[in-house]
Design a protein around this motif. Structure first.
Motif, mmCIF file in Angstrom:
data_model
loop_
_atom_site.group_PDB
_atom_site.id
_atom_site.type_symbol
_atom_site.label_atom_id
_atom_site.label_comp_id
_atom_site.label_asym_id
_atom_site.label_seq_id
_atom_site.Cartn_x
_atom_site.Cartn_y
_atom_site.Cartn_z
ATOM 1 N N LYS A 18 2.367 109.393 65.333
ATOM 2 C CA LYS A 18 2.525 108.977 66.861
ATOM 3 C C LYS A 18 2.552 110.081 67.775
ATOM 4 C CE LYS A 18 4.190 104.116 65.907
ATOM 5 N NZ LYS A 18 5.420 103.373 66.397
ATOM 6 N N ASP A 19 3.585 111.114 67.376
ATOM 7 C CA ASP A 19 3.747 112.201 68.161
ATOM 8 C C ASP A 19 2.910 113.379 68.107
ATOM 9 O OD1 ASP A 19 4.875 112.750 65.917
ATOM 10 O OD2 ASP A 19 6.946 113.516 66.911
ATOM 11 N N TRP A 20 1.728 113.197 67.354
ATOM 12 C CA TRP A 20 0.941 114.319 66.901
ATOM 13 C C TRP A 20 0.104 114.809 68.167
ATOM 14 C CZ3 TRP A 20 1.084 116.824 62.464
ATOM 15 C CH2 TRP A 20 -0.049 117.740 62.084
ATOM 16 N N LYS A 21 0.100 116.091 68.405
ATOM 17 C CA LYS A 21 -0.538 116.744 69.720
ATOM 18 C C LYS A 21 -1.312 117.660 69.112
ATOM 19 C CE LYS A 21 3.475 116.084 72.648
ATOM 20 N NZ LYS A 21 4.384 115.959 71.928
ATOM 21 N N PRO A 22 -2.753 117.206 69.187
ATOM 22 C CA PRO A 22 -3.907 118.156 68.555
ATOM 23 C C PRO A 22 -3.737 119.402 69.328
ATOM 24 C CG PRO A 22 -4.423 116.118 68.915
ATOM 25 C CD PRO A 22 -3.428 116.155 69.358
ATOM 26 N N GLU A 23 -3.543 119.590 70.510
ATOM 27 C CA GLU A 23 -3.362 120.970 71.093
ATOM 28 C C GLU A 23 -2.485 121.822 70.582
ATOM 29 O OE1 GLU A 23 -1.190 117.837 73.527
ATOM 30 O OE2 GLU A 23 -3.164 118.016 72.753
ATOM 31 N N THR A 24 -1.311 121.334 70.271
ATOM 32 C CA THR A 24 -0.285 122.359 69.689
ATOM 33 C C THR A 24 -0.113 122.119 68.241
ATOM 34 O OG1 THR A 24 1.370 120.609 69.975
ATOM 35 C CG2 THR A 24 1.189 122.371 71.690
ATOM 36 N N ASP A 25 -0.405 120.967 67.618
ATOM 37 C CA ASP A 25 -0.173 120.702 66.134
ATOM 38 C C ASP A 25 -1.468 120.980 65.284
ATOM 39 O OD1 ASP A 25 2.632 119.766 66.668
ATOM 40 O OD2 ASP A 25 1.860 118.015 67.054
ATOM 41 N N GLY A 26 -2.607 121.112 65.805
ATOM 42 C CA GLY A 26 -4.081 121.261 65.423
ATOM 43 C C GLY A 26 -4.645 119.823 64.927
ATOM 44 N N GLU A 27 -5.681 119.845 64.311
ATOM 45 C CA GLU A 27 -6.318 118.750 63.948
ATOM 46 C C GLU A 27 -5.832 117.828 62.818
ATOM 47 O OE1 GLU A 27 -10.672 117.409 62.468
ATOM 48 O OE2 GLU A 27 -10.389 119.550 62.462
ATOM 49 N N HIS A 71 5.501 107.744 54.465
ATOM 50 C CA HIS A 71 4.755 108.226 53.645
ATOM 51 C C HIS A 71 3.368 108.692 54.621
ATOM 52 C CE1 HIS A 71 2.025 109.735 50.466
ATOM 53 N NE2 HIS A 71 1.185 109.055 50.839
ATOM 54 N N PRO A 72 3.471 110.100 55.052
ATOM 55 C CA PRO A 72 2.696 110.442 56.220
ATOM 56 C C PRO A 72 1.491 111.177 55.691
ATOM 57 C CG PRO A 72 4.501 112.357 55.430
ATOM 58 C CD PRO A 72 4.648 111.137 54.634
ATOM 59 N N PRO A 73 0.763 111.418 56.517
ATOM 60 C CA PRO A 73 -0.453 112.417 56.129
ATOM 61 C C PRO A 73 0.153 113.563 55.765
ATOM 62 C CG PRO A 73 -0.650 111.547 58.647
ATOM 63 C CD PRO A 73 0.753 111.126 58.116
ATOM 64 N N VAL A 74 -0.531 114.007 54.780
ATOM 65 C CA VAL A 74 -0.247 115.283 53.936
ATOM 66 C C VAL A 74 -1.350 116.166 53.950
ATOM 67 C CG1 VAL A 74 1.456 114.057 52.621
ATOM 68 C CG2 VAL A 74 -0.840 114.300 51.710
#
Length: 84
Positions: A18-27, A71-74
């Protein structure tokens, strides 16, 4: 980086936390998984590239990165060392 593959067992696609930010965390690509309710497992498969295979044969370690609290994206990658 090894990319996950969709198989005949895939029954769920996991997206970014939910809190993933592509601009700072990447694709963050969708992770195809098999949710095995009977055994309480999530299964995903990866196909190594030719470079991944060469690196593994050269003795480089494989790193598993986990993002999130369930169990998140890995991501699985062959790395030069066991550094964080």
């Amino acid at each position: 980086m090894m990319l996950p593959i969709k198989t005949e067992h895939t029954n769920v696609l996991l997206g970014a936390p939910k809190d993933w930010k592509p601009e700072t965390d990447g694709e963050c690509i969708a992770l195809p998984v098999h949710r095995d309710e009977a055994n309480g497992r999530w299964l995903s498969w990866y196909r190594p590239t030719e470079q991944d295979i060469a690196n593994i044969l050269a003795g480089k370690p494989v790193r598993l990165s986990i993002f999130g609290s369930g169990h998140p994206p890995v991501a699985i990658a062959v790395t030069d060392a066991t550094d964080l």
